[in-house]
Design a protein around this motif. Sequence first.
Motif, mmCIF file in Angstrom:
data_model
loop_
_atom_site.group_PDB
_atom_site.id
_atom_site.type_symbol
_atom_site.label_atom_id
_atom_site.label_comp_id
_atom_site.label_asym_id
_atom_site.label_seq_id
_atom_site.Cartn_x
_atom_site.Cartn_y
_atom_site.Cartn_z
ATOM 1 N N SER A 175 64.278 28.589 69.468
ATOM 2 C CA SER A 175 64.518 30.023 69.239
ATOM 3 C C SER A 175 65.006 30.662 70.536
ATOM 4 O O SER A 175 64.796 30.110 71.617
ATOM 5 N N PRO A 176 65.626 31.824 70.416
ATOM 6 C CA PRO A 176 65.936 32.558 71.650
ATOM 7 C C PRO A 176 64.636 32.993 72.310
ATOM 8 O O PRO A 176 63.622 33.145 71.625
ATOM 9 N N THR A 177 64.658 33.179 73.628
ATOM 10 C CA THR A 177 63.537 33.832 74.308
ATOM 11 C C THR A 177 63.788 35.327 74.224
ATOM 12 O O THR A 177 64.859 35.812 74.589
ATOM 13 N N ARG A 178 62.830 36.070 73.690
ATOM 14 C CA ARG A 178 62.951 37.530 73.619
ATOM 15 C C ARG A 178 61.662 38.143 74.136
ATOM 16 O O ARG A 178 60.595 37.819 73.628
ATOM 17 N N ALA A 179 61.796 39.034 75.117
ATOM 18 C CA ALA A 179 60.619 39.636 75.747
ATOM 19 C C ALA A 179 59.626 38.541 76.154
ATOM 20 O O ALA A 179 58.444 38.621 75.852
ATOM 21 N N PHE A 180 60.177 37.485 76.775
ATOM 22 C CA PHE A 180 59.412 36.352 77.334
ATOM 23 C C PHE A 180 58.777 35.458 76.266
ATOM 24 O O PHE A 180 57.994 34.572 76.587
ATOM 25 N N GLN A 181 59.104 35.692 74.997
ATOM 26 C CA GLN A 181 58.370 35.017 73.925
ATOM 27 C C GLN A 181 59.275 34.363 72.891
ATOM 28 O O GLN A 181 60.482 34.565 72.865
ATOM 29 N N ILE A 182 58.611 33.652 71.969
ATOM 30 C CA ILE A 182 59.243 33.112 70.764
ATOM 31 C C ILE A 182 59.614 34.302 69.864
ATOM 32 O O ILE A 182 58.889 35.295 69.842
ATOM 33 N N THR A 183 60.698 34.199 69.114
ATOM 34 C CA THR A 183 61.059 35.292 68.192
ATOM 35 C C THR A 183 60.045 35.383 67.044
ATOM 36 O O THR A 183 59.359 34.408 66.728
ATOM 37 N N ASP A 184 60.011 36.543 66.405
ATOM 38 C CA ASP A 184 59.055 36.754 65.306
ATOM 39 C C ASP A 184 59.297 35.771 64.155
ATOM 40 O O ASP A 184 58.359 35.256 63.563
ATOM 41 N N ARG A 185 60.591 35.524 63.855
ATOM 42 C CA ARG A 185 60.881 34.605 62.731
ATOM 43 C C ARG A 185 60.400 33.198 63.035
ATOM 44 O O ARG A 185 59.869 32.511 62.166
ATOM 45 N N MET A 186 60.590 32.754 64.277
ATOM 46 C CA MET A 186 60.110 31.402 64.629
ATOM 47 C C MET A 186 58.591 31.382 64.674
ATOM 48 O O MET A 186 57.966 30.397 64.275
ATOM 49 N N LYS A 187 57.971 32.488 65.115
ATOM 50 C CA LYS A 187 56.498 32.559 65.107
ATOM 51 C C LYS A 187 55.985 32.416 63.682
ATOM 52 O O LYS A 187 55.015 31.696 63.429
ATOM 53 N N SER A 188 56.623 33.086 62.735
ATOM 54 C CA SER A 188 56.205 33.002 61.318
ATOM 55 C C SER A 188 56.369 31.579 60.814
ATOM 56 O O SER A 188 55.504 31.053 60.106
ATOM 57 N N PHE A 189 57.499 30.959 61.181
ATOM 58 C CA PHE A 189 57.743 29.583 60.733
ATOM 59 C C PHE A 189 56.664 28.647 61.296
ATOM 60 O O PHE A 189 56.146 27.781 60.582
ATOM 61 N N LEU A 190 56.295 28.849 62.554
ATOM 62 C CA LEU A 190 55.277 27.994 63.180
ATOM 63 C C LEU A 190 53.913 28.178 62.505
ATOM 64 O O LEU A 190 53.142 27.233 62.379
ATOM 65 N N LYS A 191 53.650 29.408 62.050
ATOM 66 C CA LYS A 191 52.399 29.659 61.309
ATOM 67 C C LYS A 191 52.429 28.904 59.985
ATOM 68 O O LYS A 191 51.458 28.267 59.585
#
Length: 158
Positions: A54-70
């Motif tokens: 995922s892109p790095t955004r605000a030092f973090q994983i994007t929300d969509r990738m976070k949801s996918f990881l969940k």
Amino acid sequence: MKATVVFDSYFGNTEKIARAMAESLSKTESVVCKSTTDIERAEVEGTDMLVLGSPTRAFQITDRMKSFLKELKSFDLNCTIAAAFDTRIDLETIKSGFLRFVVDTGGYAAKSIAKKTAKVAGLKDLPYEGFFVTDEQGPLKEGELERAANWAANLLSS
Ligand SMILES: Cc1cc2nc3c(=O)[nH]c(=O)nc-3n(C[C@H](O)[C@H](O)[C@H](O)COP(=O)(O)O)c2cc1C
């Protein structure tokens, strides 16, 4: 062997990196390359090799990738190779020393994706890598597509 590359992307740069990896892997493997929103559960559960980026955004994983990881936590994963990547700003393109410091110390997505994926897949110390864009929305730094292709191919022998 089956390989699956799953990406998130706002401006297309991470998708280009993912597709360069997929093309390189497809020389020897059967490859699926899709976004977090298009990928099917069966394509992830049935894969031997999983690469997430995922892109790095605000030092973090994007929300969509976070949801996918969940979501991944409920998947029956069978991969023996997994790896993570992100895209991020090339520090050399940031003129302000203070901003360079903030971006560099803030952290990047790839390491967190690797950590979360390792936990879910029951693997340890996953390889991860960052690929550079030269401005907030891209383009990619010269040579990054080739670097991504080589990095992905090398995962096969890791
Ligand atoms: C809102 C926003 C926040 C960002 N935050 C960071 C950051 O913390 N660190 C970094 O290196 N790059 C940051 N960037 C640059 C992104 O990493 C860049 O947009 C991304 O690599 C482009 O990938 P994409 O085309 O797949 O969306 C940010 C960009 C945006 C638009």
